[in-house]
Design a protein around this motif. Structure first.
Motif, PDB file in Angstrom:
ATOM      1  N   LEU A  69       0.830  -1.210   0.000  1.00  0.00           N
ATOM      2  CA  LEU A  69       0.000   0.000   0.000  1.00  0.00           C
ATOM      3  C   LEU A  69       0.865   1.260   0.000  1.00  0.00           C
ATOM      4  N   ASN A  70       1.996   1.214   0.705  1.00  0.00           N
ATOM      5  CA  ASN A  70       2.899   2.362   0.716  1.00  0.00           C
ATOM      6  C   ASN A  70       3.535   2.578  -0.650  1.00  0.00           C
ATOM      7  N   CYS A  71       3.827   1.495  -1.365  1.00  0.00           N
ATOM      8  CA  CYS A  71       4.339   1.626  -2.737  1.00  0.00           C
ATOM      9  C   CYS A  71       3.286   2.281  -3.625  1.00  0.00           C
ATOM     10  N   LEU A  72       2.041   1.856  -3.478  1.00  0.00           N
ATOM     11  CA  LEU A  72       0.955   2.458  -4.243  1.00  0.00           C
ATOM     12  C   LEU A  72       0.805   3.939  -3.891  1.00  0.00           C
ATOM     13  N   ARG A  73       0.870   4.255  -2.597  1.00  0.00           N
ATOM     14  CA  ARG A  73       0.773   5.653  -2.157  1.00  0.00           C
ATOM     15  C   ARG A  73       1.901   6.492  -2.756  1.00  0.00           C
ATOM     16  N   SER A  74       3.111   5.968  -2.741  1.00  0.00           N
ATOM     17  CA  SER A  74       4.246   6.700  -3.310  1.00  0.00           C
ATOM     18  C   SER A  74       4.074   6.907  -4.812  1.00  0.00           C
ATOM     19  N   HIS A  75       3.573   5.893  -5.484  1.00  0.00           N
ATOM     20  CA  HIS A  75       3.324   6.019  -6.926  1.00  0.00           C
ATOM     21  C   HIS A  75       2.264   7.095  -7.195  1.00  0.00           C
ATOM     22  N   CYS A  76       1.168   7.041  -6.442  1.00  0.00           N
ATOM     23  CA  CYS A  76       0.105   8.039  -6.620  1.00  0.00           C
ATOM     24  C   CYS A  76       0.623   9.442  -6.324  1.00  0.00           C
ATOM     25  N   PHE A  77       1.432   9.572  -5.284  1.00  0.00           N
ATOM     26  CA  PHE A  77       2.004  10.871  -4.931  1.00  0.00           C
ATOM     27  C   PHE A  77       2.899  11.382  -6.054  1.00  0.00           C
ATOM     28  N   THR A  78       3.738  10.502  -6.591  1.00  0.00           N
ATOM     29  CA  THR A  78       4.639  10.893  -7.682  1.00  0.00           C
ATOM     30  C   THR A  78       3.854  11.328  -8.905  1.00  0.00           C
ATOM     31  N   GLU A  79       2.826  10.588  -9.267  1.00  0.00           N
ATOM     32  CA  GLU A  79       2.008  10.949 -10.426  1.00  0.00           C
ATOM     33  C   GLU A  79       1.295  12.272 -10.200  1.00  0.00           C
ATOM     34  N   ALA A  80       0.831  12.518  -8.982  1.00  0.00           N
ATOM     35  CA  ALA A  80       0.175  13.789  -8.677  1.00  0.00           C
ATOM     36  C   ALA A  80       1.164  14.945  -8.786  1.00  0.00           C
ATOM     37  N   MET A  81       2.387  14.722  -8.303  1.00  0.00           N
ATOM     38  CA  MET A  81       3.394  15.786  -8.383  1.00  0.00           C
ATOM     39  C   MET A  81       3.742  16.112  -9.837  1.00  0.00           C
TER      40      MET A  81
END
Length: 162
Positions: A69-81
């Motif tokens: 889930l943390n990997c998914l969160r980091s991916h979503c954060f990166t895409e948002a940035m």
């Protein structure tokens, strides 16, 4: 009377309708909610320990789910940035290196917390009835009460600046 200028400036820099931004916000909010609900449920019922045959196996499985889930969160954060408007004032070397320094300090707190607590201590072993011999008081816990949370926050702040 409310001064809406600050919010107007905020919405000029953040596109809250962007799907990547929404996914990032949802994943950031969901992760701690999920692991707290599951850990408290396990503490009350011991259902995961029974399902996996032992508290250790259940804790390791929950830890793996949290990591994913943390990997998914980091991916979503990166895409948002990537999809959000950029502040022109932050497009310079000092902002990049400040972000890098903040990210490094955050990583130091997260990694040293993990090393001090171990996998089971990090991933809610106490909710599974797996207790440490003594409270951890060494670095980074002698500097901050919640070094993993502060470190994670610093990582995302540094990442944002970079």
């Amino acid at each position: 009377q409310v001064d809406v200028r600050a919010m107007a400036r905020f919405f000029g820099y953040v596109d809250v309708t962007d799907s990547a931004f929404i996914a990032a916000v949802l994943s950031i909010a969901f992760n701690p909610f999920f692991w707290n609900v599951v850990a408290r449920w396990e503490h009350k019922t011991r259902a995961l320990s029974r399902l996996f045959g032992s508290a250790h196996a259940a804790c390791y499985c929950l830890g793996i789910v949290i990591l994913l889930l943390n990997c998914l969160r980091s991916h979503c954060f990166t895409e948002a940035m990537k999809s959000q408007p950029k502040l022109e004032g932050l497009d310079c070397h000092w902002a990049y290196y400040s972000g890098l320094a903040i990210l490094a300090v955050g990583s130091l707190f997260v990694i040293s917390s993990f090393l001090a607590l171990g996998f089971i201590g990090t991933f809610l072993g106490d909710y599974f009835g797996i207790l440490m011999d003594a409270k951890v008081t060494s670095f980074p816990f002698n500097v901050l009460d919640n070094p993993m949370y502060w470190g994670s926050t610093a990582i995302y702040l540094g990442w944002s600046l970079m």
